[in-house]
Design a protein around this motif. Sequence first.
Motif, PDB file in Angstrom:
ATOM      1  N   VAL A  44       6.615  35.597 -74.873  1.00 35.21           N
ATOM      2  CA  VAL A  44       6.771  36.749 -73.984  1.00 35.21           C
ATOM      3  C   VAL A  44       8.267  36.972 -73.778  1.00 35.21           C
ATOM      4  CG1 VAL A  44       6.299  37.710 -71.712  1.00 35.21           C
ATOM      5  CG2 VAL A  44       4.566  36.311 -72.852  1.00 35.21           C
ATOM      6  N   SER A  45       8.696  38.226 -73.875  1.00 33.82           N
ATOM      7  CA  SER A  45      10.130  38.530 -73.831  1.00 33.82           C
ATOM      8  C   SER A  45      10.401  39.723 -72.925  1.00 33.82           C
ATOM      9  CB  SER A  45      10.645  38.859 -75.237  1.00 33.82           C
ATOM     10  OG  SER A  45      10.268  37.896 -76.187  1.00 33.82           O
ATOM     11  N   VAL A  46      11.544  39.678 -72.250  1.00 29.77           N
ATOM     12  CA  VAL A  46      12.059  40.867 -71.554  1.00 29.77           C
ATOM     13  C   VAL A  46      13.296  41.337 -72.293  1.00 29.77           C
ATOM     14  CG1 VAL A  46      11.113  40.234 -69.315  1.00 29.77           C
ATOM     15  CG2 VAL A  46      13.418  39.484 -69.903  1.00 29.77           C
ATOM     16  N   VAL A  47      13.449  42.662 -72.410  1.00 30.78           N
ATOM     17  CA  VAL A  47      14.518  43.264 -73.208  1.00 30.78           C
ATOM     18  C   VAL A  47      15.192  44.366 -72.407  1.00 30.78           C
ATOM     19  CG1 VAL A  47      15.041  44.599 -75.290  1.00 30.78           C
ATOM     20  CG2 VAL A  47      13.340  42.768 -75.385  1.00 30.78           C
ATOM     21  N   GLY A  48      16.519  44.426 -72.472  1.00 36.73           N
ATOM     22  CA  GLY A  48      17.239  45.527 -71.816  1.00 36.73           C
ATOM     23  C   GLY A  48      18.735  45.437 -72.029  1.00 36.73           C
ATOM     24  N   ILE A  49      19.351  46.556 -72.408  1.00 33.77           N
ATOM     25  CA  ILE A  49      20.812  46.554 -72.590  1.00 33.77           C
ATOM     26  C   ILE A  49      21.527  46.380 -71.255  1.00 33.77           C
ATOM     27  CG2 ILE A  49      20.853  47.871 -74.741  1.00 33.77           C
ATOM     28  CD1 ILE A  49      21.342  50.393 -73.152  1.00 33.77           C
ATOM     29  N   GLY A  50      20.816  46.628 -70.141  1.00 30.45           N
ATOM     30  CA  GLY A  50      21.425  46.438 -68.827  1.00 30.45           C
ATOM     31  C   GLY A  50      21.717  44.987 -68.510  1.00 30.45           C
ATOM     32  N   MET A  51      21.138  44.058 -69.277  1.00 32.41           N
ATOM     33  CA  MET A  51      21.395  42.629 -69.049  1.00 32.41           C
ATOM     34  C   MET A  51      22.860  42.269 -69.262  1.00 32.41           C
ATOM     35  SD  MET A  51      18.243  40.573 -70.780  1.00 32.41           S
ATOM     36  CE  MET A  51      16.542  41.043 -70.542  1.00 32.41           C
ATOM     37  N   ARG A  52      23.536  43.048 -70.093  1.00 37.70           N
ATOM     38  CA  ARG A  52      24.940  42.731 -70.388  1.00 37.70           C
ATOM     39  C   ARG A  52      25.808  42.722 -69.138  1.00 37.70           C
ATOM     40  NH1 ARG A  52      25.135  47.135 -75.104  1.00 37.70           N
ATOM     41  NH2 ARG A  52      24.388  45.915 -76.871  1.00 37.70           N
ATOM     42  N   SER A  53      25.464  43.559 -68.190  1.00 38.07           N
ATOM     43  CA  SER A  53      26.328  43.711 -67.018  1.00 38.07           C
ATOM     44  C   SER A  53      25.641  43.274 -65.724  1.00 38.07           C
ATOM     45  CB  SER A  53      26.763  45.181 -66.884  1.00 38.07           C
ATOM     46  OG  SER A  53      25.639  46.033 -66.818  1.00 38.07           O
ATOM     47  N   GLN A  54      24.505  42.613 -65.842  1.00 40.00           N
ATOM     48  CA  GLN A  54      23.753  42.222 -64.655  1.00 40.00           C
ATOM     49  C   GLN A  54      23.482  40.720 -64.670  1.00 40.00           C
ATOM     50  OE1 GLN A  54      22.829  44.565 -62.374  1.00 40.00           O
ATOM     51  NE2 GLN A  54      21.880  43.116 -60.977  1.00 40.00           N
ATOM     52  N   VAL A  55      23.791  40.044 -63.578  1.00 42.27           N
ATOM     53  CA  VAL A  55      23.515  38.615 -63.477  1.00 42.27           C
ATOM     54  C   VAL A  55      22.152  38.411 -62.824  1.00 42.27           C
ATOM     55  CG1 VAL A  55      25.951  38.027 -63.339  1.00 42.27           C
ATOM     56  CG2 VAL A  55      24.662  38.422 -61.227  1.00 42.27           C
ATOM     57  N   GLY A  56      21.585  37.224 -63.022  1.00 43.64           N
ATOM     58  CA  GLY A  56      20.368  36.857 -62.321  1.00 43.64           C
ATOM     59  C   GLY A  56      19.075  37.293 -62.994  1.00 43.64           C
ATOM     60  N   VAL A  57      19.163  37.836 -64.216  1.00 40.65           N
ATOM     61  CA  VAL A  57      17.941  38.299 -64.889  1.00 40.65           C
ATOM     62  C   VAL A  57      17.047  37.112 -65.233  1.00 40.65           C
ATOM     63  CG1 VAL A  57      17.009  39.551 -66.862  1.00 40.65           C
ATOM     64  CG2 VAL A  57      19.146  40.306 -65.799  1.00 40.65           C
ATOM     65  N   ALA A  58      17.646  36.056 -65.790  1.00 40.43           N
ATOM     66  CA  ALA A  58      16.861  34.879 -66.156  1.00 40.43           C
ATOM     67  C   ALA A  58      16.203  34.267 -64.924  1.00 40.43           C
ATOM     68  CB  ALA A  58      17.745  33.856 -66.857  1.00 40.43           C
ATOM     69  N   ALA A  59      16.960  34.153 -63.835  1.00 43.60           N
ATOM     70  CA  ALA A  59      16.411  33.569 -62.608  1.00 43.60           C
ATOM     71  C   ALA A  59      15.227  34.386 -62.096  1.00 43.60           C
ATOM     72  CB  ALA A  59      17.503  33.495 -61.541  1.00 43.60           C
ATOM     73  N   ARG A  60      15.352  35.699 -62.165  1.00 42.67           N
ATOM     74  CA  ARG A  60      14.267  36.583 -61.714  1.00 42.67           C
ATOM     75  C   ARG A  60      13.030  36.425 -62.594  1.00 42.67           C
ATOM     76  NH1 ARG A  60      15.440  43.006 -60.710  1.00 42.67           N
ATOM     77  NH2 ARG A  60      13.381  43.648 -59.944  1.00 42.67           N
ATOM     78  N   MET A  61      13.251  36.298 -63.899  1.00 46.13           N
ATOM     79  CA  MET A  61      12.148  36.118 -64.841  1.00 46.13           C
ATOM     80  C   MET A  61      11.428  34.798 -64.584  1.00 46.13           C
ATOM     81  SD  MET A  61      12.357  36.041 -69.001  1.00 46.13           S
ATOM     82  CE  MET A  61      10.876  35.948 -70.028  1.00 46.13           C
ATOM     83  N   PHE A  62      12.204  33.727 -64.463  1.00 45.63           N
ATOM     84  CA  PHE A  62      11.603  32.407 -64.281  1.00 45.63           C
ATOM     85  C   PHE A  62      10.891  32.299 -62.929  1.00 45.63           C
ATOM     86  CE2 PHE A  62      15.352  30.840 -67.050  1.00 45.63           C
ATOM     87  CZ  PHE A  62      14.731  31.362 -68.174  1.00 45.63           C
ATOM     88  N   LYS A  63      11.436  32.961 -61.916  1.00 44.68           N
ATOM     89  CA  LYS A  63      10.805  32.953 -60.590  1.00 44.68           C
ATOM     90  C   LYS A  63       9.442  33.657 -60.644  1.00 44.68           C
ATOM     91  CE  LYS A  63      11.601  34.288 -55.762  1.00 44.68           C
ATOM     92  NZ  LYS A  63      12.550  34.943 -54.811  1.00 44.68           N
ATOM     93  N   ALA A  64       9.378  34.768 -61.392  1.00 42.50           N
ATOM     94  CA  ALA A  64       8.116  35.514 -61.518  1.00 42.50           C
ATOM     95  C   ALA A  64       7.056  34.677 -62.226  1.00 42.50           C
ATOM     96  CB  ALA A  64       8.356  36.823 -62.265  1.00 42.50           C
TER      97      ALA A  64
END
Length: 418
Positions: free
Chosen positions: A355-375
């Motif tokens: 299962v994967s999340v994809v987005g070019i906005g990840m380049r400039s945003q922190v905390g994406v991995a933490a949000r994914m793992f928390k979910a």
Amino acid sequence: MPLLVMKFGGTSVADLARIENAAKKVQAEVARGYDVIVIVSAMSGETNRLVGYVEGTSKLYDAREYDAVVASGENVTAGLMALRLQEMGIPARSWQGWQVPINTTSAHGSARFIDIPRANIDAKFAEGFKVAVVAGFQGLSAEGRVTTLGRGGSDTTAVAFAAAFGAERCDIYTDVDGVYTTDPRISSKARKLDKIAFEEMLELASLGAKVLQTRSVELAMRYKVRLRVLSSFEDTDENSGTLVCDEDEIMESKVVSGVAYSRDEAKMTLVTVEDRPGVASAIFGPLADAGVNVDMIVQNISEKNYGNHSGAVTDMTFSVPTNQVARAQKAMEDARAAGLINYDELIADTDVAKVSVVGIGMRSQVGVAARMFKALAAENINIKVIATSEIKISVLIDRRYMELAVQALHDSFELDKA
């Protein structure tokens, strides 16, 4: 005249009624003032039928003759589409790959484009023809033999023609009305995207989304071909579907644009491999030679640590498609027998999903991995392997939790909201 490329897949030309429906869409674009290159697939199920004939005739078949047989499905569709357009009063003719010619390498079954000369088709447009109907999926080798391009070859053909002819856009007509934030069959909250960047679409395609073939997106990104994905079964206009375009055309992107998944994954672990320089090459070299498509790779300290080994050891975990597990096992056994590597055990877990999340906005945003793992943690879903790139995070999980994970991540990143 401005030029448009329109591609119709197998379900869009499955019978005469659907060919007529597709022809009406071409007619509408001609009425708007376009010259049109139409790329067609074989009628739905036809390629499988032809492959069955080949395999029923010869188990160890000549790949050149295989291509000659399976390419014929597109030839039939191209001729029928041209006839239907002519019946509508539109000057059109069909083109097989060798007539264009679509010059390719000689790798039968998986040929690559070399070039597509414009002269022959341009000459027909100059004579007053409005539509060139081209058989997708096929080309011509330097030896003068028919070649085929492999899975999704008609999508790739369409993009290649759009690049070669400088088309204003390449419209891919299929059985869905665009690119969604995730599979609508899994999440009822999935939302159709108006635009998506090439890089995001490439990641989604490679991670399991079936809307576009990966090679076609790679080619579109390289040559900046604007792609539009839309349904052949609905009324459409210039604002229909999803536009796959350069990142610069998108004003503001969400951090995550989509959630992709793949059921057909297996996790393989080599237990207690010698931890020395060159061991990764000794593992993944034989796998590559065997044609195994390795995706996620994790190296970690072995629980057995030294055991019966004279030096430090490690465990090596990697993911492969489920249909390549046996091939990977044989490659590793052969490598051990040849003295290239040594390991205690090879464990294959075929009950996993990616299962994967994809987005070019990840380049400039922190905390994406933490949000994914928390979910995922909130749903008590254990992560087995993690892999990241600049614009994607992928995890391997137990397959029984796949749909739950997709829904949880879609909700967590609020992808139902524009």
